[in-house]
Design a protein around this motif. Sequence first.
Motif, short mmCIF file in Angstrom:
data_model
loop_
_atom_site.label_atom_id
_atom_site.label_comp_id
_atom_site.label_asym_id
_atom_site.label_seq_id
_atom_site.Cartn_x
_atom_site.Cartn_y
_atom_site.Cartn_z
N GLU A 1 -55.35 -113.75 71.64
CA GLU A 1 -56.03 -114.15 70.40
C GLU A 1 -55.02 -114.34 69.28
O GLU A 1 -55.14 -115.26 68.46
CB GLU A 1 -57.06 -113.09 69.99
N PHE A 2 -54.01 -113.48 69.24
CA PHE A 2 -52.98 -113.57 68.21
C PHE A 2 -52.25 -114.90 68.30
O PHE A 2 -51.98 -115.55 67.27
CB PHE A 2 -51.99 -112.41 68.35
N GLU A 3 -51.92 -115.31 69.49
CA GLU A 3 -51.18 -116.56 69.66
C GLU A 3 -51.99 -117.75 69.18
O GLU A 3 -51.44 -118.71 68.61
CB GLU A 3 -50.78 -116.73 71.13
N VAL A 4 -53.31 -117.71 69.37
CA VAL A 4 -54.18 -118.78 68.88
C VAL A 4 -54.16 -118.82 67.35
O VAL A 4 -54.08 -119.89 66.74
CB VAL A 4 -55.62 -118.57 69.39
N ILE A 5 -54.22 -117.65 66.73
CA ILE A 5 -54.26 -117.56 65.27
C ILE A 5 -52.92 -117.92 64.64
O ILE A 5 -52.84 -118.69 63.68
CB ILE A 5 -54.66 -116.13 64.84
N ALA A 6 -51.84 -117.35 65.20
CA ALA A 6 -50.52 -117.47 64.57
C ALA A 6 -49.71 -118.67 65.05
O ALA A 6 -48.76 -119.09 64.38
CB ALA A 6 -49.72 -116.19 64.82
N GLY A 7 -50.06 -119.19 66.23
CA GLY A 7 -49.28 -120.29 66.77
C GLY A 7 -47.98 -119.83 67.40
O GLY A 7 -47.13 -120.66 67.76
N LYS A 8 -47.83 -118.54 67.56
CA LYS A 8 -46.65 -117.98 68.23
C LYS A 8 -47.03 -116.63 68.83
O LYS A 8 -48.04 -116.04 68.47
CB LYS A 8 -45.49 -117.83 67.26
N GLU A 9 -46.21 -116.15 69.74
CA GLU A 9 -46.50 -114.90 70.42
C GLU A 9 -46.32 -113.70 69.48
O GLU A 9 -45.49 -113.72 68.57
CB GLU A 9 -45.60 -114.72 71.63
N LEU A 10 -47.11 -112.66 69.73
CA LEU A 10 -47.02 -111.44 68.94
C LEU A 10 -45.61 -110.86 68.97
O LEU A 10 -45.07 -110.46 67.94
CB LEU A 10 -48.03 -110.40 69.46
N LYS A 11 -44.99 -110.86 70.15
CA LYS A 11 -43.66 -110.25 70.26
C LYS A 11 -42.63 -111.01 69.42
O LYS A 11 -41.68 -110.41 68.90
CB LYS A 11 -43.22 -110.18 71.72
N MET A 12 -42.82 -112.32 69.25
CA MET A 12 -41.87 -113.10 68.47
C MET A 12 -41.98 -112.76 66.99
O MET A 12 -40.97 -112.65 66.29
CB MET A 12 -42.13 -114.59 68.69
N MET A 13 -43.21 -112.57 66.49
CA MET A 13 -43.38 -112.21 65.08
C MET A 13 -42.91 -110.79 64.82
O MET A 13 -42.32 -110.50 63.78
CB MET A 13 -44.83 -112.39 64.65
N VAL A 14 -43.17 -109.88 65.76
CA VAL A 14 -42.69 -108.51 65.61
C VAL A 14 -41.16 -108.48 65.62
O VAL A 14 -40.53 -107.77 64.83
CB VAL A 14 -43.25 -107.61 66.74
N GLN A 15 -40.56 -109.28 66.49
CA GLN A 15 -39.10 -109.38 66.56
C GLN A 15 -38.52 -109.83 65.21
O GLN A 15 -37.51 -109.31 64.74
CB GLN A 15 -38.72 -110.37 67.65
N ALA A 16 -39.21 -110.77 64.57
CA ALA A 16 -38.70 -111.33 63.32
C ALA A 16 -38.98 -110.44 62.12
O ALA A 16 -38.23 -110.46 61.14
CB ALA A 16 -39.32 -112.71 63.09
N ASP A 17 -40.05 -109.64 62.18
CA ASP A 17 -40.51 -108.90 61.01
C ASP A 17 -40.09 -107.43 60.99
O ASP A 17 -40.30 -106.75 59.97
CB ASP A 17 -42.05 -108.97 60.90
N THR A 18 -39.55 -106.93 62.07
CA THR A 18 -39.17 -105.51 62.13
C THR A 18 -37.70 -105.40 62.55
O THR A 18 -37.06 -106.41 62.86
CB THR A 18 -40.06 -104.75 63.12
N SER A 19 -37.21 -104.19 62.58
CA SER A 19 -35.80 -104.01 62.92
C SER A 19 -35.57 -102.63 63.52
O SER A 19 -36.43 -101.74 63.47
CB SER A 19 -34.92 -104.18 61.68
N GLY A 20 -34.40 -102.46 64.10
CA GLY A 20 -33.95 -101.16 64.57
C GLY A 20 -34.80 -100.54 65.67
O GLY A 20 -35.40 -101.23 66.49
N TYR A 21 -34.82 -99.20 65.67
CA TYR A 21 -35.56 -98.47 66.70
C TYR A 21 -37.07 -98.73 66.61
O TYR A 21 -37.78 -98.70 67.61
CB TYR A 21 -35.28 -96.97 66.60
N TYR A 22 -37.55 -98.98 65.39
CA TYR A 22 -38.97 -99.28 65.22
C TYR A 22 -39.34 -100.55 65.96
O TYR A 22 -40.34 -100.60 66.69
CB TYR A 22 -39.29 -99.41 63.73
N ARG A 23 -38.54 -101.59 65.80
CA ARG A 23 -38.78 -102.85 66.51
C ARG A 23 -38.70 -102.64 68.01
O ARG A 23 -39.55 -103.13 68.77
CB ARG A 23 -37.76 -103.91 66.08
#
Length: 215
Positions: free
Chosen positions: A185-207
């Motif tokens: 559902e996320f990919e339909v809404i965002a036009g990209k995979e959830l893991k790709m947005m998480v990769q871009a928006d977070t960092s370090g051990y949290y990511r």
Amino acid sequence: GWGTDEDALILCLMLVINDQTLKADVKHEFTLLYKGANLEARILSETSGILETFLVNVLNFNHNTRESFSVESDLRTLKSYMFSGSPQTTAIVNLLTKRPLNHLAALQKKYYEDRKEELHYRIEQIFSSDTEKGLVSLLSAASNYRRYLATELYNAMIVKGTNEDALTTIIVARADKDLEYIKKEFEVIAGKELKMMVQADTSGYYRKALLSIIN
């Protein structure tokens, strides 16, 4: 009260709204964690007014109940609350929060057929702030639960400064349940995979931790 995170309260209640067993577990764990405190009593002490009514109703009502309600009757009643003079806000909240999710989905469909507009648009005109967010979240969860959670994940990452609390709560809470469906559902809404947005928006051990759950 001062410092209460209403957004977090609404999200947490939506995460358990379709699972009475999980809802009961949350109440029990809250009592254990806070040395005998009662979750409903704490909500009553920390909130007030229509928001308080919304939160307590959602906490206590079984939204998977097999009790039967008439969609046509509820539609007539809801329209009378909304359009006959000043909106009867408490009555609207009580009606919408004390119906099963499948009934709310049918009610929204019937409202659209009757009024040629989505029910949540009228809710947004009548209510404001946290009560508006809560009711719109409830209607969204009733219509498509996984799409609602995917939307919340998307919203958590498009704001200035990622909402890590919401991001973590949803991913961890749904990891062993339906995260794979939420990802679609996320990919339909965002036009990209959830893991790709998480990769871009977070960092370090949290990511790293989030990606390990997502993958």
